[in-house]
Design a protein around this motif. Sequence first.
Motif, PDB file in Angstrom:
ATOM      1  N   LEU A  14       0.844  -1.194   0.000  1.00 55.25           N
ATOM      2  CA  LEU A  14       0.000   0.000   0.000  1.00 55.25           C
ATOM      3  C   LEU A  14       0.879   1.243   0.000  1.00 55.25           C
ATOM      4  O   LEU A  14       1.982   1.250   0.562  1.00 55.25           O
ATOM      5  CB  LEU A  14      -0.916   0.005   1.223  1.00 55.25           C
ATOM      6  CG  LEU A  14      -2.018  -1.058   1.255  1.00 55.25           C
ATOM      7  CD1 LEU A  14      -2.709  -1.057   2.615  1.00 55.25           C
ATOM      8  CD2 LEU A  14      -3.037  -0.829   0.144  1.00 55.25           C
ATOM      9  N   ASN A  15       0.399   2.312  -0.602  1.00 56.90           N
ATOM     10  CA  ASN A  15       1.135   3.570  -0.658  1.00 56.90           C
ATOM     11  C   ASN A  15       1.004   4.301   0.683  1.00 56.90           C
ATOM     12  O   ASN A  15      -0.085   4.745   1.031  1.00 56.90           O
ATOM     13  CB  ASN A  15       0.596   4.444  -1.780  1.00 56.90           C
ATOM     14  CG  ASN A  15       1.349   5.750  -1.928  1.00 56.90           C
ATOM     15  OD1 ASN A  15       2.275   6.043  -1.166  1.00 56.90           O
ATOM     16  ND2 ASN A  15       0.951   6.546  -2.900  1.00 56.90           N
ATOM     17  N   PRO A  16       2.088   4.431   1.464  1.00 55.72           N
ATOM     18  CA  PRO A  16       1.975   5.065   2.772  1.00 55.72           C
ATOM     19  C   PRO A  16       1.578   6.538   2.720  1.00 55.72           C
ATOM     20  O   PRO A  16       1.088   7.086   3.712  1.00 55.72           O
ATOM     21  CB  PRO A  16       3.372   4.878   3.388  1.00 55.72           C
ATOM     22  CG  PRO A  16       4.280   4.637   2.239  1.00 55.72           C
ATOM     23  CD  PRO A  16       3.451   3.943   1.200  1.00 55.72           C
ATOM     24  N   GLU A  17       1.768   7.183   1.570  1.00 54.32           N
ATOM     25  CA  GLU A  17       1.384   8.592   1.450  1.00 54.32           C
ATOM     26  C   GLU A  17      -0.129   8.765   1.425  1.00 54.32           C
ATOM     27  O   GLU A  17      -0.640   9.838   1.762  1.00 54.32           O
ATOM     28  CB  GLU A  17       2.002   9.200   0.189  1.00 54.32           C
ATOM     29  CG  GLU A  17       3.516   9.297   0.244  1.00 54.32           C
ATOM     30  CD  GLU A  17       4.096  10.000  -0.966  1.00 54.32           C
ATOM     31  OE1 GLU A  17       3.295  10.481  -1.810  1.00 54.32           O
ATOM     32  OE2 GLU A  17       5.329  10.072  -1.073  1.00 54.32           O
ATOM     33  N   THR A  18      -0.836   7.705   1.036  1.00 58.35           N
ATOM     34  CA  THR A  18      -2.298   7.795   0.959  1.00 58.35           C
ATOM     35  C   THR A  18      -2.988   6.728   1.815  1.00 58.35           C
ATOM     36  O   THR A  18      -4.179   6.485   1.650  1.00 58.35           O
ATOM     37  CB  THR A  18      -2.768   7.670  -0.501  1.00 58.35           C
ATOM     38  OG1 THR A  18      -2.268   6.445  -1.066  1.00 58.35           O
ATOM     39  CG2 THR A  18      -2.301   8.854  -1.329  1.00 58.35           C
ATOM     40  N   THR A  19      -2.228   6.110   2.716  1.00 55.15           N
ATOM     41  CA  THR A  19      -2.770   5.067   3.588  1.00 55.15           C
ATOM     42  C   THR A  19      -2.646   5.502   5.045  1.00 55.15           C
ATOM     43  O   THR A  19      -1.581   5.969   5.470  1.00 55.15           O
ATOM     44  CB  THR A  19      -2.029   3.735   3.391  1.00 55.15           C
ATOM     45  OG1 THR A  19      -2.159   3.313   2.035  1.00 55.15           O
ATOM     46  CG2 THR A  19      -2.588   2.655   4.319  1.00 55.15           C
ATOM     47  N   TYR A  20      -3.729   5.329   5.804  1.00 53.60           N
ATOM     48  CA  TYR A  20      -3.690   5.584   7.241  1.00 53.60           C
ATOM     49  C   TYR A  20      -3.842   4.250   7.959  1.00 53.60           C
ATOM     50  O   TYR A  20      -4.795   3.517   7.727  1.00 53.60           O
ATOM     51  CB  TYR A  20      -4.798   6.547   7.680  1.00 53.60           C
ATOM     52  CG  TYR A  20      -4.506   7.165   9.030  1.00 53.60           C
ATOM     53  CD1 TYR A  20      -3.926   8.423   9.106  1.00 53.60           C
ATOM     54  CD2 TYR A  20      -4.758   6.476  10.223  1.00 53.60           C
ATOM     55  CE1 TYR A  20      -3.618   8.998  10.335  1.00 53.60           C
ATOM     56  CE2 TYR A  20      -4.443   7.029  11.440  1.00 53.60           C
ATOM     57  CZ  TYR A  20      -3.876   8.294  11.500  1.00 53.60           C
ATOM     58  OH  TYR A  20      -3.565   8.845  12.717  1.00 53.60           O
ATOM     59  N   TYR A  21      -2.895   3.952   8.855  1.00 60.33           N
ATOM     60  CA  TYR A  21      -2.865   2.648   9.525  1.00 60.33           C
ATOM     61  C   TYR A  21      -3.243   2.821  10.996  1.00 60.33           C
ATOM     62  O   TYR A  21      -2.586   3.555  11.733  1.00 60.33           O
ATOM     63  CB  TYR A  21      -1.478   2.021   9.412  1.00 60.33           C
ATOM     64  CG  TYR A  21      -1.499   0.516   9.321  1.00 60.33           C
ATOM     65  CD1 TYR A  21      -1.261  -0.127   8.119  1.00 60.33           C
ATOM     66  CD2 TYR A  21      -1.779  -0.265  10.438  1.00 60.33           C
ATOM     67  CE1 TYR A  21      -1.288  -1.512   8.015  1.00 60.33           C
ATOM     68  CE2 TYR A  21      -1.809  -1.646  10.352  1.00 60.33           C
ATOM     69  CZ  TYR A  21      -1.572  -2.263   9.140  1.00 60.33           C
ATOM     70  OH  TYR A  21      -1.612  -3.628   9.054  1.00 60.33           O
ATOM     71  N   ILE A  22      -4.303   2.114  11.417  1.00 63.40           N
ATOM     72  CA  ILE A  22      -4.726   2.106  12.817  1.00 63.40           C
ATOM     73  C   ILE A  22      -4.343   0.747  13.392  1.00 63.40           C
ATOM     74  O   ILE A  22      -4.936  -0.277  13.053  1.00 63.40           O
ATOM     75  CB  ILE A  22      -6.238   2.360  12.950  1.00 63.40           C
ATOM     76  CG1 ILE A  22      -6.631   3.667  12.237  1.00 63.40           C
ATOM     77  CG2 ILE A  22      -6.640   2.425  14.421  1.00 63.40           C
ATOM     78  CD1 ILE A  22      -8.123   3.945  12.213  1.00 63.40           C
ATOM     79  N   ASP A  23      -3.347   0.748  14.258  1.00 64.07           N
ATOM     80  CA  ASP A  23      -2.771  -0.473  14.815  1.00 64.07           C
ATOM     81  C   ASP A  23      -3.440  -0.783  16.157  1.00 64.07           C
ATOM     82  O   ASP A  23      -2.991  -0.334  17.210  1.00 64.07           O
ATOM     83  CB  ASP A  23      -1.260  -0.282  14.983  1.00 64.07           C
ATOM     84  CG  ASP A  23      -0.541  -1.518  15.487  1.00 64.07           C
ATOM     85  OD1 ASP A  23      -1.213  -2.535  15.725  1.00 64.07           O
ATOM     86  OD2 ASP A  23       0.691  -1.458  15.655  1.00 64.07           O
ATOM     87  N   CYS A  24      -4.491  -1.583  16.117  1.00 63.48           N
ATOM     88  CA  CYS A  24      -5.260  -1.890  17.326  1.00 63.48           C
ATOM     89  C   CYS A  24      -4.612  -2.990  18.160  1.00 63.48           C
ATOM     90  O   CYS A  24      -4.964  -3.156  19.337  1.00 63.48           O
ATOM     91  CB  CYS A  24      -6.687  -2.294  16.957  1.00 63.48           C
ATOM     92  SG  CYS A  24      -7.554  -1.070  15.961  1.00 63.48           S
ATOM     93  N   ASP A  25      -3.709  -3.746  17.576  1.00 57.23           N
ATOM     94  CA  ASP A  25      -2.969  -4.751  18.338  1.00 57.23           C
ATOM     95  C   ASP A  25      -1.752  -4.139  19.022  1.00 57.23           C
ATOM     96  O   ASP A  25      -1.136  -4.768  19.892  1.00 57.23           O
ATOM     97  CB  ASP A  25      -2.519  -5.899  17.426  1.00 57.23           C
ATOM     98  CG  ASP A  25      -3.683  -6.764  16.983  1.00 57.23           C
ATOM     99  OD1 ASP A  25      -4.731  -6.724  17.642  1.00 57.23           O
ATOM    100  OD2 ASP A  25      -3.534  -7.474  15.975  1.00 57.23           O
ATOM    101  N   LYS A  26      -1.365  -2.940  18.588  1.00 58.05           N
ATOM    102  CA  LYS A  26      -0.258  -2.177  19.180  1.00 58.05           C
ATOM    103  C   LYS A  26       1.068  -2.937  19.130  1.00 58.05           C
ATOM    104  O   LYS A  26       1.898  -2.803  20.015  1.00 58.05           O
ATOM    105  CB  LYS A  26      -0.605  -1.759  20.623  1.00 58.05           C
ATOM    106  CG  LYS A  26      -1.858  -0.911  20.712  1.00 58.05           C
ATOM    107  CD  LYS A  26      -2.024  -0.254  22.073  1.00 58.05           C
ATOM    108  CE  LYS A  26      -2.293  -1.248  23.155  1.00 58.05           C
ATOM    109  NZ  LYS A  26      -2.599  -0.583  24.452  1.00 58.05           N
TER     110      LYS A  26
END
Length: 225
Positions: free
Chosen positions: A22-34
Motif C-alpha cells: 500500500l502507498n503510505p502517502e495515501t494510507t492511514y494505519y490504525i494499529d489496534c494490536d499495538k
Amino acid sequence: MAKVLCVMGDSGAGKTTSMRNLNPETTYYIDCDKKGLSWKGWKEQYIPSVNYTKTDFPQIVQSLLVWLNGKKLDEKKQPITAGLKFRVVVIDTINGLMIADEMRRCKEKGYDKWQDLAQSIYDIVDYALTMRDDLTVIFVAHTQTDHDDNGFMFTRIKTSGRKLDKITLESKFGTVLLAKTIDGRHVFETQANLSTAKTPFGAFGEDEKEIDNDIAEVIKRLEDF
C-alpha cells in the motif's frame, strides 16, 4: 459509499504483511494490536500522528474515521480536511479492540458490557460503510474454526460475545479474504471453501480461488465493483 473489505486469518497467516505494498502517502494505519507492522522499513513509512495511530480504544478509532471522512470540526465548527488526502484506511485488528475492551471491563458483571462491546464494533463497521466514495477501508480480523461432532470444519471471523455472533460481521463486507499459508507461501482464499471467504462475482476467475496476498493488487481488481 466507501469500499469496505475484510482480511481474516490465523496469527502468522500473512494478514498484516499483505498490506506491505500500500502507498503510505495515501494510507492511514490504525494499529489496534499495538504490535507494529511486519515488514522491514515500516517505521519509515508509517509515522505516529502522520499516518499511523496505535490504539485499542473503539472510541478513538471511531473519531479517526470521522476525521478521515472530513466530518470532524475544529473549535470554530469548520470542517477539518487534513484526513481527505488518504485513500485507504487499515484497522488491524478488530479483535484487538474487542479483547482490550473486554479486559478493561472484566470485573463488571451483567449483560450490559457485552451489549456495549457489540455496539462499539458494529458502529465502527457501520460507519465505515457510509464514508466517502474514494476511500477503501480494510478491517483485519482473526479467525476461529468451528468443528461439529461429525468432524465438519468451518472458518469465520472470531468475535467476542454472542451479540456479535448474531450480527455475523461477514455480512457487512462485500469482500472477505481468508489469509492462509500453503507450502510456505502466503495466499488469499477468495471463495468460500469451508469458510466465509467471498468476493464480488466476476472479480476473480474460477482459477483464482487462491491468489497472492497483496492487498494493493486486490484493491486494483475491485475498482470496477
